[in-house]
Design a protein around this motif. Structure first.
Motif, PDB file in Angstrom:
ATOM      1  N   ILE A 266       0.854  -1.176   0.000  1.00 25.03           N
ATOM      2  CA  ILE A 266       0.000   0.000   0.000  1.00 25.03           C
ATOM      3  C   ILE A 266       0.893   1.229   0.000  1.00 25.03           C
ATOM      4  O   ILE A 266       1.744   1.369   0.873  1.00 25.03           O
ATOM      5  CB  ILE A 266      -0.893   0.030   1.251  1.00 25.03           C
TER       6      ILE A 266
ATOM      7  N   HIS B  45      -7.521   2.573  -0.340  1.00 26.03           N
ATOM      8  CA  HIS B  45      -7.132   2.383   1.052  1.00 26.03           C
ATOM      9  C   HIS B  45      -7.389   3.643   1.851  1.00 26.03           C
ATOM     10  O   HIS B  45      -7.292   4.748   1.326  1.00 26.03           O
ATOM     11  CB  HIS B  45      -5.650   2.014   1.141  1.00 26.03           C
TER      12      HIS B  45
ATOM     13  N   CYS C  29      -8.450  -1.526   4.018  1.00 26.52           N
ATOM     14  CA  CYS C  29      -8.639  -1.786   2.602  1.00 26.52           C
ATOM     15  C   CYS C  29     -10.129  -1.655   2.311  1.00 26.52           C
ATOM     16  O   CYS C  29     -10.929  -2.424   2.830  1.00 26.52           O
ATOM     17  CB  CYS C  29      -8.207  -3.202   2.241  1.00 26.52           C
TER      18      CYS C  29
END
Lengths: 138, 138
Positions: free
Chosen positions: B68, B95, B106
DNA sequence: AATCACATGCAACAATGTTGCAAATAATTT
DNA sequence: AAATTATTTGCAACATTGTTGCATGTGATT
């Protein structure tokens, strides 16, 4: 222009010094984003690593540059357009990172689409990171 | 379930080992994303730092977890939903990172809006990072 | 149970980022 | 223009994070 850069610094109540001027210049020349390492290279080690870290930090705090989230752990910085500093907008950015050459583009003319969050979540900022192949590498 | 975890590993042609099982378990328990440091803490130093790095790398390669992008320089990982591994979709993720507690969510049920890129740019993947205050911190 | 392939831990290293403090420089005052 | 003050810089030392090679240990295969 040196004068323009000095103006930007003074407006943010920062002393006009060699390193700050130089680093701001680099950002204006680069039409992409810069990482700490890029700056070190392009200044030929004229300035201490620590100075560069602190300068970047200061610039972020003053809203002169902003950070760009990346999937690898390399923080990149880019100049803020006027809207950034005036604060009259959500802090929204669309960035494009080229998988091939690594160049990061700020796509300022593209607006971040509205995202509807689940209940209880409040949005402060939204970043869109698009990756793929840029116009120079296709 | 241990069995389920073993299945996931075997499906990716990975040996079923203590560290992999444990780390996958952690991801299933955590309903957010985990950074390397989180995993180190939650495993009580049972595994070498290097092992954790390599395990995370392997999981990313096999499509079990994904990274991420974050604005600070902290890489975070989260479990991929089925669509990730089957590859039948663009690698798109939304996210949410809480400015207060740092938890990363998420938002799989939210679709990434289409973004029209300038001519010459080809999109491979798109990540949306929304930050603000999460439902637990409001 | 023996063999083979792979995963792990250790050590050493590289890169990246942080902090305290003294020296240097920029801004301000006289 | 010189002196004072505030700020910035560089150095050193350290902390954190990530990587690599190799011997050992463990899981998979026969």
């Amino acid at each position: 222009m040196k004068n323009e850069i000095a103006e930007i610094l003074k407006r943010s109540q920062l002393s006009v010094t060699g390193s700050r001027t130089k680093i701001l210049e680099l950002f204006q020349e680069a039409n992409g984003a810069l990482a700490h390492a890029d700056i070190e290279k392009r200044t030929d080690d004229s300035y201490d690593r620590v100075t560069i870290y602190r300068t970047l930090q200061t610039f972020v705090e003053k809203g002169i540059i902003h950070t760009i989230p990346t999937a690898d752990n390399s923080v990149r910085y880019a100049l803020c357009k006027d809207e950034c500093s005036t604060g009259h907008h959500h802090d929204n950015h669309v960035h494009f990172i080229c998988d091939d050459c690594g160049t990061t583009y700020c796509l300022d003319n593209i607006t971040v689409p509205e995202i509807t969050l689940p209940k209880g979540f409040t949005q402060k900022r939204a970043d869109v990171i698009v990756s793929g192949i840029c116009k120079n590498c296709e």
